[in-house]
Design an enzyme around this catalytic site. Structure first.
Site, PDB file in Angstrom:
ATOM      1  N   ASN A   1      40.772  13.457  32.207  1.00 21.73           N
ATOM      2  CA  ASN A   1      39.905  13.818  33.060  1.00 21.73           C
ATOM      3  C   ASN A   1      38.930  12.768  32.355  1.00 21.73           C
ATOM      4  O   ASN A   1      38.159  12.569  31.342  1.00 21.73           O
ATOM      5  CB  ASN A   1      39.812  14.436  33.322  1.00 21.73           C
ATOM      6  CG  ASN A   1      39.171  15.678  32.774  1.00 21.73           C
ATOM      7  OD1 ASN A   1      38.422  15.632  31.947  1.00 21.73           O
ATOM      8  ND2 ASN A   1      39.468  16.801  33.177  1.00 21.73           N
TER       9      ASN A   1
ATOM     10  N   ASP B   1      47.881  18.005  35.781  1.00 23.90           N
ATOM     11  CA  ASP B   1      49.429  18.455  35.379  1.00 23.90           C
ATOM     12  C   ASP B   1      50.957  17.951  36.666  1.00 23.90           C
ATOM     13  O   ASP B   1      51.754  16.724  35.768  1.00 23.90           O
ATOM     14  CB  ASP B   1      50.483  20.294  36.363  1.00 23.90           C
ATOM     15  CG  ASP B   1      50.027  20.855  35.218  1.00 23.90           C
ATOM     16  OD1 ASP B   1      48.823  20.931  33.572  1.00 23.90           O
ATOM     17  OD2 ASP B   1      49.157  22.412  35.590  1.00 23.90           O
TER      18      ASP B   1
END
Length: 494
Positions: free
Chosen positions: A208, A277
């Site tokens: 990220n 995930d």
């Protein structure tokens, strides 16, 4: 938008062909204590949560496995736990979802990582972590690698889910990536920490914004500089692709061809737990099933948009993803209705990619099977079909004050819903000549009830090397005939 939407939908519907995926990493048990908040404690200025229920779900690498299982893949999960009640709960939950957990070993030096969240009125109040974040003991790492080696052949993908709890050490990552790449197995990594060198030669990693900023020492709020640093990192580590998740800004896909920005799917965000995930799992599923990286990235974006709308550690499943794809298709259909400048840009892009663009026009009032069949036949003369649609004023001038029966916005939207139609452009003039000259299509299509010399724009299209085609019509099908029958003026039947 997807480059191949039909292929993507079919792959999801087939459960990504049930490919085998091995997930290795830090797994945990996520516990939730749910309740209501009605007052502040008299003992201290803290809310009192009135207990309603408790739940437990697999988290970390185990949540990646849940996502994959929900999408229809054959999932194997490897890592370590303690010899404790949390391990028993985790194994039971994994078994219920059909996940092979035979490679979940008991570590000699730690318990099962557990995260307990207290949620009051759908708001997370506090989280309590029970964990030991240290590299595995050497003997445990050796046992884990031995258990994994025999599982690598025949995989659709290997996923390394790193939560910095000590399973994915540098030596283990290097061994797994090297062995998998030698077997032709793609390796996808959800990274953690400052040191990304351990992931060298992976196929794809999905940091990220904050994780990439930490790994590159570039401020996360300077997106251009961050993405440039990401490209340098990708090249240095020999990665095929770097997929950077950018929260509300979507995702940046960086590979040897450059950087593509993929917009976020607009969703109300309730909880980002587990969104990473879902992204890595959907990437693994798509690549294992043979989808392209850009279509897979867009699919991962859609999947993440679903799970952030839920509270708690959530996983995607095939029904969720098909529903999101249906919503995407509806948005895509609406986007087919273009202004003239947007249509010109789109036609030029299609032509630059070597696609033949077909143009036809009409009022298409009260769309019927004759219209649909005509449009399907017209599109066969190229790869893209643009429809010029008369505005309401133009229709009235052509057919009288009682027409059209259906307004221009509705007619355009219904046309856009047809698979044969790639773009719809409204025009207000009596003829589409100006529209044809602006778009410069490769093929001009008109109904076979016309003679070629009477087709508006035929001379112009031939002048720039285009083709004029006359498309057969379905006999006995017309809007005027339907209107006459509805009024009782015509007893004929289609």
């Amino acid at each position: 938008m997807f480059a191949a939407p039909g292929e993507v939908i079919e792959v999801v519907r087939r459960g990504f062909d049930g490919r085998r995926i091995l997930v290795v990493g830090d797994l945990m048990l996520d516990r939730y204590i749910w309740g209501r908040v009605r007052r502040i404690s008299p003992e201290a200025p803290v809310p009192v949560v009135e207990l309603a229920r408790e739940t437990e779900v697999p988290g970390g690498a185990a949540n990646v496995a849940r996502n994959l299982a929900g999408l229809g893949l054959a999932v194997e999960l490897a890592g370590v736990t303690g010899a404790d009640a949390a391990r028993d709960a985790l194994l039971a939950a994994l078994a219920a979802e059909g996940i092979d957990a035979d490679a979940l070993l008991v570590a000699s030096d730690r318990g099962t990582t557990t995260k307990t969240r207290i949620v009051g009125d759908h708001q997370q109040m506090i989280r309590i972590d029970s964990e030991q974040a240290a590299p595995l003991a050497e003997a445990d790492a050796a046992r884990l690698f031995a258990a994994l080696s025999e599982r690598l052949p025949g995989l659709g993908a290997l996923v390394l889910s790193d939560y910095a709890k000590g399973v994915l050490t540098g030596p283990l990552c290097a061994e797994l990536i090297g062995r998998a790449r030698a077997l032709g197995v793609p390796v996808l990594v959800d990274p953690k920490g400052r040191d990304f060198d351990r992931y060298a030669r992976a196929t794809l990693i999905t940091p990220n914004r904050a994780e990439l900023a930490l790994a590159t020492d570039v401020p996360g709020d300077d997106q251009p500089a961050l993405l440039q640093a990401g490209e340098r990192l990708r090249a240095r580590l020999g990665l095929a692709t770097l997929a950077v998740t950018l929260s509300e800004r979507g995702m940046a896909l960086i590979d040897e061809t450059g950087t593509d920005l993929i917009p976020a799917v607009a969703k109300e965000v309730f909880d980002v737990s587990g969104a990473g995930d879902t992204v890595i799992a959907t990437f693994a599923a798509g690549l294992a099933a043979g989808l392209g990286s850009r279509d897979t990235a867009h699919l991962a974006n859609l999947a993440a948009g679903v799970v952030v709308g839920r509270i708690g550690t959530a996983a995607i499943d095939r029904a969720d993803l098909l529903a999101a794809l249906a919503d995407e298709a509806a948005l895509g259909q609406a986007a087919k209705v273009c202004t003239l400048p947007a249509a010109i840009d789109q036609v030029r892009r299609w032509q630059a990619a070597g696609e033949r663009v077909v143009f036809t026009n009409g009022c298409f009032d009260l769309l019927h099977v004759g219209h649909v069949t005509y449009l399907e036949h017209a599109r066969r003369y190229g790869q893209r079909l643009v429809v010029g649609l008369n505005t309401d004023r133009s229709v009235r001038n052509l057919k009288g004050p009682e027409r059209p029966l259906i307004g221009e916005a509705d007619r355009a939207r219904v046309l856009a819903a047809l698979a044969a139609v790639d773009a719809v452009v409204l025009f207000d003039e009596p003829t589409p000549l100006a529209l044809i000259e602006a778009l410069r299509p490769d093929v001009l299509a008109k109904g076979a009830d016309y003679r070629e010399e009477n087709v508006v724009g035929a001379h112009e299209v031939r002048a720039w090397g285009g083709q004029v085609v006359l498309v057969p019509l379905v006999a006995g099908r017309s809007t005027s005939g339907i209107v006459r029958r509805l009024r009782g003026d015509d007893d004929s039947r289609d």
